[in-house]
Design an enzyme around this catalytic site. Structure first.
Site, short mmCIF file in Angstrom:
data_model
loop_
_atom_site.label_atom_id
_atom_site.label_comp_id
_atom_site.label_asym_id
_atom_site.label_seq_id
_atom_site.Cartn_x
_atom_site.Cartn_y
_atom_site.Cartn_z
CD GLU A 5 -4.71 11.29 11.83
OE1 GLU A 5 -4.35 10.55 10.91
OE2 GLU A 5 -5.70 11.09 12.55
CD GLU A 7 -9.44 3.80 11.09
OE1 GLU A 7 -9.62 4.35 9.99
OE2 GLU A 7 -8.77 4.30 12.02
CG ASP A 12 -10.92 9.35 11.92
OD1 ASP A 12 -11.21 9.07 10.74
OD2 ASP A 12 -9.85 9.00 12.46
#
Ligand code: GCV
Length: 872
Positions: free
Chosen positions: A339, A446, A418
């Site tokens: 990332e 998240e 993820d």
């Protein structure tokens, strides 16, 4: 216990609404009312049980709330003193904690002693110290690691309760375990219990930035950092360390894995040392996330090539410097080549090269390096159907097996993508036999509701930990929980890492009920064989007490919550169908498609799902052992709940359940939203059984969740309807007979606009004030039968303004509120869409219902629809 005095609530409500008439304009009347209330309250409270003390959630599961008198009696024969054998910060913490807990729960203050007991006492010490003090005492068991033993026996001739640890941490953990038993009303008279942690390394990672913000933190700002520095007051850090220690966590990396190289600056290290000082007495080792380009950015070298001797020297010197300040420093965490983070690929080097150069600097000090396997290319070509982000970790790390030093641990996220609401187990757990490994679980929600939706993750983690990945070919079962302990392949170490992200909020993570995830993570890291229901039950008793109704209700809600969340967010293994380019919160499935991030759904008019088969797809399934391949490769065997992760099928494909894919999607979204609504009524049954503050805070979250689950339900179902053009067999999707769209109301000031993406609003449109203005109005006439109704106003609450809303019926104000819930959105969309429920409205045909919006800042009082349902 709650006392509701009829008339008072509505009086207060009228006052809040600014309608003083009938309540405050006649002073005498008010006085009389207050006197009545006081008199009634006195009558009701005389002889009533003690009112539950107000709680913020800050004590989490370490409340040590006073036990009922009847239960206190059970513990009458416990010793009156506590003595410590040995002298260390951790041991005196253990002693203090025992005194604190006993005092809180039983009301007695234990006498604090040191050395051999001179009376019947609690004796705290390591096994070695206890043996030395009382050689004749035969303590059972093979105690090692941070394990502990709770037992009774004679020490120096006195009958004692012994809390022995393999090491000092073990003593502290033993004290917490003992206190937890009292808090849960368990018998401790004839204890003989040995507990050993399943894995040596039980760490949490905090994604805190040095400026005090937290990446995906939902509990306020950092407890560790503020404005580039470690704050002077570290009280909350100490309290957090206590919570962590109570569930056996022994390491904490305090800064974001997207690491600021500034964490390694010479003048920052003494600040980190202050955090380590606070951690130390709780047996927690400080760790730091590091950026692999630090040799260049911090050290001023021209390179960070891991094979360059100057780079090795930088890491050695920097690490020595850290240990000179923090002798018990735990080690580093590395995120690289991921990332946008710098990594060894810049020099054509491997993750093993990058890991080893740092690990060698740590080795002489006993430190460890966690190297994250979350390495992937986020610029993948989506037009190539053979590309697959899920393959990345295994493709990169499996060939390096055996090349990592023995103080390196490869930190592997539970699934190959993820932290989605459901993923298969990462095949990499089975792909490393000569490398230490740890499982990374995300405690912070998240992708699972961001501490606004109830989602107890322990059942999901259990499925991952118990999954037999058949890493040993035809050998014994190799569940993930054993692989990460290092035992399967005789590795020197292994562990659990949880991404925790607590903040300064009194609740730590933003939601009292979500703290069950932090508790559950610690408990599983200690003992992954515990069941999800045992953990939920324990956590509930410790957090809310032993009232059977409370324990039963909250445990049931927690255990149902992951399935409910999955049902309305991402069924059949699609992952959370959220806005992956935004805050990862509300629904926005198209955001996953046609970009380089590789979370593709591959949805078109005919079907959906990623073909990851060996036969025709990306070959990802081939990364598993043959036994697991067999489970997933064929449509006949693949479980429904992961079908679309592994296969591309038509919407009309019939599942094992007998339903088509499309009908399953529609039904599960209705079922999930219904389940979220039942959480509200379940919680309401606890009114008076839970202290008022936490009762109200949780109720408001659950009511919000029930509304947002409908946003999810409608958005995803409409998206599927548009894609597939296959209607819901039960006629619900796209038909909302009780709904009045704002754009169809009579508008004064408000103007309709299109919402993007369209599924984020009912009918793809909403209304808003065109520019800053005094107010806008939307109104309509009620056309149903006379009766009692509840009225839901669906509006958008952005974080860049605090619009005011007022609802009136025939000019009588029935509700008003300010839209300031700080939802994660700057625009009207499914992240900001939220609901105001007005219960108990008496309506007649022809009544005029009016919604007035007063915009604020960049939020133009946006409004989606009104739904009117008969009152339940
Ligand atoms: C810390 C996801 C999150 C990122 C996080 C990353 C990681 O992509 O959205 O915020 O970065 O995972 O685990 O490194």
């Amino acid at each position: 216990m709650h006392v509701h005095v009829k008339g008072f609530d509505s009086c207060a409500q009228r006052w809040y609404q600014g309608r003083r008439s009938g309540c405050f304009d006649a002073r005498g009347k008010l006085l009389r009312r207050l006197l009545q209330v006081t008199f009634l309250a006195i009558l009701l409270f005389a002889g009533a049980p003690q009112r539950l003390r107000a709680e913020t959630g800050e004590d989490a599961w370490l409340r040590y709330a006073p036990l009922d008198q009847a239960d206190v009696a059970k513990y009458q024969s416990l010793p009156a003193s506590v003595t410590v054998l040995g002298d260390s910060a951790v041991l005196s913490t253990a002693q203090d904690e025992l005194i604190r807990g006993v005092k809180g729960m039983l009301g007695n203050t234990l006498r604090a002693e040191n050395g051999a007991p001179s009376e019947s006492a609690f004796v705290l010490g390591t096994l070695a110290e206890i043996h030395a003090a009382s050689p004749a005492l035969a303590l059972s068991g093979d105690l090692h690691g941070d394990g502990f033993l709770l037992t009774t026996g004679r020490v120096h001739g006195f009958a004692c309760t012994i809390i022995a640890g393999a090491d000092e941490r073990g003593v502290l953990y033993g004290v917490f375990a003992f206190l937890s038993k009292i808090a849960q009303n368990e018998n401790v008279a004839a204890l003989d219990e040995l507990q050993q942690p399943a894995v040596p390394l039980r760490w949490v990672n905090e994604w805190d930035n040095l400026n005090g913000s937290i990446e995906h933190g939902f509990g306020g700002r950092s407890i560790f950092f503020d404005n580039g520095a470690v704050p002077a007051d570290l009280t909350r850090v100490g309290e957090y360390a206590r919570l962590l220690a109570s569930v056996g966590i022994n390491g904490c990396a305090v800064n974001n894995v997207n690491a600021d190289p500034g964490a390694l600056h010479d003048d920052f290290l003494p600040q980190l040392a202050r955090i380590a000082d606070v951690f130390r007495r709780w047996g927690i080792q400080l760790a730091v996330s590091v950026d692999v380009s630090s040799p260049k950015v911090v050290g001023g070298l021209e390179t960070f090539d891991p094979l360059n001797p100057k780079v090795a020297e930088f890491w050695r010197a920097k690490t020595d410097q850290i240990y000179s300040l923090i002798p018990d420093f735990g080690g580093f965490v590395v995120k690289a080549d991921s990332e946008g983070r710098p990594g060894p690929s810049a020099y054509g080097r491997t993750p093993a090269d990058a890991a080893n150069v740092i690990a060698r600097a740590l080795k002489p000090h006993g430190g460890v390096l966690f190297y994250r396997a979350f390495v992937y290319d986020h610029h993948l070509d989506w037009t190539n159907v053979k590309n697959d982000r899920a393959r990345a970790a295994y493709d990169i790390f499996h060939p390096l097996d055996g090349q990592f030093d023995d103080n390196v641990i490869v930190q592997i996220k539970n699934g190959p993508i993820d932290f989605q609401v459901r993923e298969p187990v990462s095949p990499l757990f089975g792909g490393l036999k000569k490398t230490n490994q740890a499982i990374e679980l995300q405690i912070v929600q998240e992708y699972t509701g961001q501490e606004r939706h109830l989602c107890f993750l322990v059942p999901m983690w259990k499925q991952v930990l118990d999954f037999d990945i058949h890493a040993d070919g035809a050998g014994a079962p190799t569940p993930v929980k054993v692989l990460v302990s290092g035992k399967t392949f005789n590795r020197p170490t292994g562990g659990f890492v949880g991404v925790s992200n607590v903040g300064l909020d009194p609740t730590w993570d933003g939601y009292v009920l979500a703290m069950a995830n932090l508790y559950g993570f610690g408990r599983l890291a200690w003992n992954p064989n515990l069941s999800a229901s045992a953990i939920a039950d324990e956590w509930t008793r410790l957090t809310f007490g032993n009232d059977p109704l409370v324990v039963r209700t909250i445990t049931a809600m927690q255990l149902a919550s992951w399935h409910a969340y999955e049902s309305y967010t991402g069924p059949l293994g699609l992952g959370t169908l959220t806005n992956i380019l935004g805050p990862h919160y509300g629904p926005a499935p198209d955001s996953a498609e046609n970009n380089g991030w590789g979370q593709w759904l591959r949805a078109d008019h005919d079907g959906i799902g990623m073909d990851r088969t060996v036969a025709t797809g990306t070959g990802f399934i081939g990364q598993y052992s043959p036994a697991v391949q067999k489970l997933y490769e064929s449509l006949a065997d693949c479980p429904d709940n992961l079908l679309l992760f592994f296969h591309h099928v038509p919407y009309t494909y019939v599942l094992h359940s007998g339903k088509t894919v499309i009908q399953h999607v529609y039904d599960s979204h209705y079922d999930g939203a219904d389940a979220a609504a039942t959480f509200v009524s379940q919680w309401k049954s606890l009114d008076g059984h839970v202290d008022d503050d936490r009762y109200a805070a949780v109720l408001s979250r659950l009511q919000y969740q029930a509304g947002h689950a409908i946003v999810w339900r409608d958005a995803i179902n409409n998206w599927f309807l548009v894609k597939s053009a296959i209607p819901d067999a039960r006629g619900r999707v796209g038909h909302n007979p009780n709904r009045i769209e704002a754009e169809s109301m009579q508008l004064d000031g408000y103007v309709p606009f299109d919402i993007t993406p369209p599924e984020a609003a009912s009918g793809a449109k909403a209304v808003r004030c065109p520019a800053p203005t005094e107010k806008c109005v939307a109104k309509f006439r009620f056309s149903g039968a006379a009766g009692w109704y509840e009225l839901d106003v669906e509006y958008f609450d952005q974080s860049n303004g605090a619009s005011k809303f007022r609802v009136s019926v025939n000019d009588q104000t029935v509700d008003r509120w300010i839209a300031d819930d700080h939802l994660p959105a700057l625009k009207p969309n499914a992240d900001s869409s939220t609901r105001r429920r007005i219960p108990g409205l008496a309506l007649r045909p022809g009544d005029e219902i009016q919604i007035e919006g007063i915009p604020d800042g960049l939020e133009r009082a946006p409004l989606d629809y009104v739904e009117i349902l008969p009152r339940k």
